[in-house]
Motif scaffolding. Sequence first.
Motif, PDB file in Angstrom:
ATOM      1  N   ILE A 249      31.928  -0.980  49.249  1.00  0.00           N
ATOM      2  CA  ILE A 249      32.759   0.117  49.100  1.00  0.00           C
ATOM      3  C   ILE A 249      31.871   1.404  49.139  1.00  0.00           C
ATOM      4  N   GLN A 250      30.785   1.296  48.248  1.00  0.00           N
ATOM      5  CA  GLN A 250      29.660   2.273  48.161  1.00  0.00           C
ATOM      6  C   GLN A 250      29.169   2.615  49.445  1.00  0.00           C
ATOM      7  N   ASN A 251      28.653   1.606  50.056  1.00  0.00           N
ATOM      8  CA  ASN A 251      28.205   1.692  51.149  1.00  0.00           C
ATOM      9  C   ASN A 251      28.842   2.522  52.554  1.00  0.00           C
ATOM     10  N   CYS A 252      30.291   2.201  52.308  1.00  0.00           N
ATOM     11  CA  CYS A 252      31.121   2.720  52.958  1.00  0.00           C
ATOM     12  C   CYS A 252      31.214   4.269  52.879  1.00  0.00           C
ATOM     13  N   LEU A 253      31.134   4.444  51.565  1.00  0.00           N
ATOM     14  CA  LEU A 253      31.452   6.127  50.981  1.00  0.00           C
ATOM     15  C   LEU A 253      29.800   6.724  51.595  1.00  0.00           C
ATOM     16  N   GLU A 254      28.773   5.991  51.523  1.00  0.00           N
ATOM     17  CA  GLU A 254      27.526   6.923  52.067  1.00  0.00           C
ATOM     18  C   GLU A 254      27.922   7.051  53.747  1.00  0.00           C
ATOM     19  N   ILE A 255      28.257   5.996  54.249  1.00  0.00           N
ATOM     20  CA  ILE A 255      28.173   5.973  55.653  1.00  0.00           C
ATOM     21  C   ILE A 255      29.178   7.035  56.193  1.00  0.00           C
ATOM     22  N   ALA A 256      30.477   7.184  55.453  1.00  0.00           N
ATOM     23  CA  ALA A 256      31.652   7.808  55.880  1.00  0.00           C
ATOM     24  C   ALA A 256      31.286   9.220  56.225  1.00  0.00           C
ATOM     25  N   ALA A 257      31.933   9.855  57.247  1.00  0.00           N
ATOM     26  CA  ALA A 257      31.716  11.516  57.550  1.00  0.00           C
ATOM     27  C   ALA A 257      33.147  12.049  56.813  1.00  0.00           C
ATOM     28  N   SER A 260      37.221  11.164  56.742  1.00  0.00           N
ATOM     29  CA  SER A 260      37.414  10.037  57.426  1.00  0.00           C
ATOM     30  C   SER A 260      38.204   9.071  56.448  1.00  0.00           C
ATOM     31  N   GLU A 261      38.446   7.834  56.885  1.00  0.00           N
ATOM     32  CA  GLU A 261      39.300   6.924  56.114  1.00  0.00           C
ATOM     33  C   GLU A 261      38.534   5.427  55.917  1.00  0.00           C
ATOM     34  N   ILE A 262      38.566   4.919  54.609  1.00  0.00           N
ATOM     35  CA  ILE A 262      37.885   3.808  54.442  1.00  0.00           C
ATOM     36  C   ILE A 262      39.138   2.679  54.248  1.00  0.00           C
ATOM     37  N   VAL A 263      39.128   1.683  54.968  1.00  0.00           N
ATOM     38  CA  VAL A 263      40.386   0.892  54.837  1.00  0.00           C
ATOM     39  C   VAL A 263      39.592  -0.512  54.253  1.00  0.00           C
ATOM     40  N   VAL A 264      40.120  -0.872  53.037  1.00  0.00           N
ATOM     41  CA  VAL A 264      39.706  -2.255  52.415  1.00  0.00           C
ATOM     42  C   VAL A 264      40.678  -3.215  52.796  1.00  0.00           C
ATOM     43  N   ASP A 272      33.366  -3.842  40.515  1.00  0.00           N
ATOM     44  CA  ASP A 272      32.385  -3.239  41.722  1.00  0.00           C
ATOM     45  C   ASP A 272      32.334  -1.759  41.130  1.00  0.00           C
ATOM     46  N   THR A 273      31.074  -1.182  41.517  1.00  0.00           N
ATOM     47  CA  THR A 273      31.207   0.373  41.205  1.00  0.00           C
ATOM     48  C   THR A 273      30.704   1.202  42.359  1.00  0.00           C
ATOM     49  N   PHE A 274      31.282   2.425  42.557  1.00  0.00           N
ATOM     50  CA  PHE A 274      30.971   3.188  43.336  1.00  0.00           C
ATOM     51  C   PHE A 274      30.827   4.810  42.822  1.00  0.00           C
ATOM     52  N   MET A 275      30.176   5.675  43.647  1.00  0.00           N
ATOM     53  CA  MET A 275      30.035   6.999  43.144  1.00  0.00           C
ATOM     54  C   MET A 275      31.108   7.876  43.746  1.00  0.00           C
ATOM     55  N   PRO A 276      32.168   8.135  42.791  1.00  0.00           N
ATOM     56  CA  PRO A 276      33.335   9.109  43.333  1.00  0.00           C
ATOM     57  C   PRO A 276      32.788  10.339  43.931  1.00  0.00           C
ATOM     58  N   PHE A 277      31.761  10.802  43.437  1.00  0.00           N
ATOM     59  CA  PHE A 277      31.523  12.232  43.866  1.00  0.00           C
ATOM     60  C   PHE A 277      30.974  12.145  45.711  1.00  0.00           C
TER      61      PHE A 277
END
Length: 346
Positions: A249-257, A260-264, A272-277
């Motif tokens: 999910i963190q990788n997706c946040l990095e790649i996303a424009a 856009s939308e990330i569908v899990v 798991d952790t990700f950076m909300p910022f």
Amino acid sequence: MKAAVFKAPGKPLSVENVNDPKCGENEMILKVEQCGICGTDLHASDGGSMEPETGTIFGHEFSGEIVEIGKNLKTSFKIGDPAVSLPFISCGTCQACMNGNPFFCSTNMQSTGMSPEVQGGYAEYVRIGLPESIKIPNGVSWDFATLVEPLAVGLHGVRVSKFKQGHRALVIGAGPIGLATIQWLRFFGARHIVVAEISEERKVMAEKMGATLVIDGKTPSEELANIYQKETGGSPDIIFECAGIPTVIQNCLEIAAPFSEIVVIGVCDKPDTFMPFLGIIKELTIKFAIAYMKDDFQFTIDMMEQGRINPGQMISQHIGFDSLATTFETLKTSKDQCKVMICPNH
Ligand SMILES: [Zn+2]
Ligand SMILES: [Zn+2]
């Protein structure tokens, strides 16, 4: 009947004789023709938060023939009908069930093949609920019928997303769920279906199933986003996370424009952790998808009947009880297989 029974985490499944399932009033019994081995079963058998009770018979991707129909049940199903079923036994009458969404049944829904309450399809017979069952039309093979469940997962993921024809998609992970998602994205007219995958075998599968470009799954996020831009002339409108492992999910946040939308869709039961910022500054949407509605099954079957979707290549092997336990163990580590089908009555 013969069945493969879960004993304890890390222990191989045990093939033994167990009691036949008892047909409830609103239920039917299916003689299992085929049952797919799912990553969820492999994962659950290793313990952790999805660990099932000892004595559970796995198997939620099954097809078969109706051999018993509940007493006094008013139904058009007949003995001998080929059928599949959503792997739930629900009430059939609450709001969610009436809406064709039995996963969200408000009265004690039971999942098939996750506990001894409703045993699964790694067995000669399986108990199914009437509201969740669907006839398989002539012309849809057992192989295809058994693939309805994993295909419906991919279909549901696409249906709950913001996907529109012409969108650019990125699919992370080309296991069975990723492959199902790829097929539906192609079906619904994605402009680009770029797939990130680590396994060489699965990369080939992704191409066969309709990926327009396959990128190595180890590619760092920034580089992957650059390749995407260069190859497609844009960035993904939607990223489908079909790997189900921490950090994705963190990788997706990095790649996303932006926007856009990330569908899990991939099932991850570890913290798991990700950076909300990262999501905030791009105003991203994260959408989670679970299972399927009844129409996801029906639509998949309809498209199979019309020959408009062809997932046959997802099947890598058919096995019987003799090699079930060893194959199950092998699949825990090997990623070069796609769907292995158990044929309990052959
Ligand atoms: Zn599954
Ligand atoms: Zn219900």
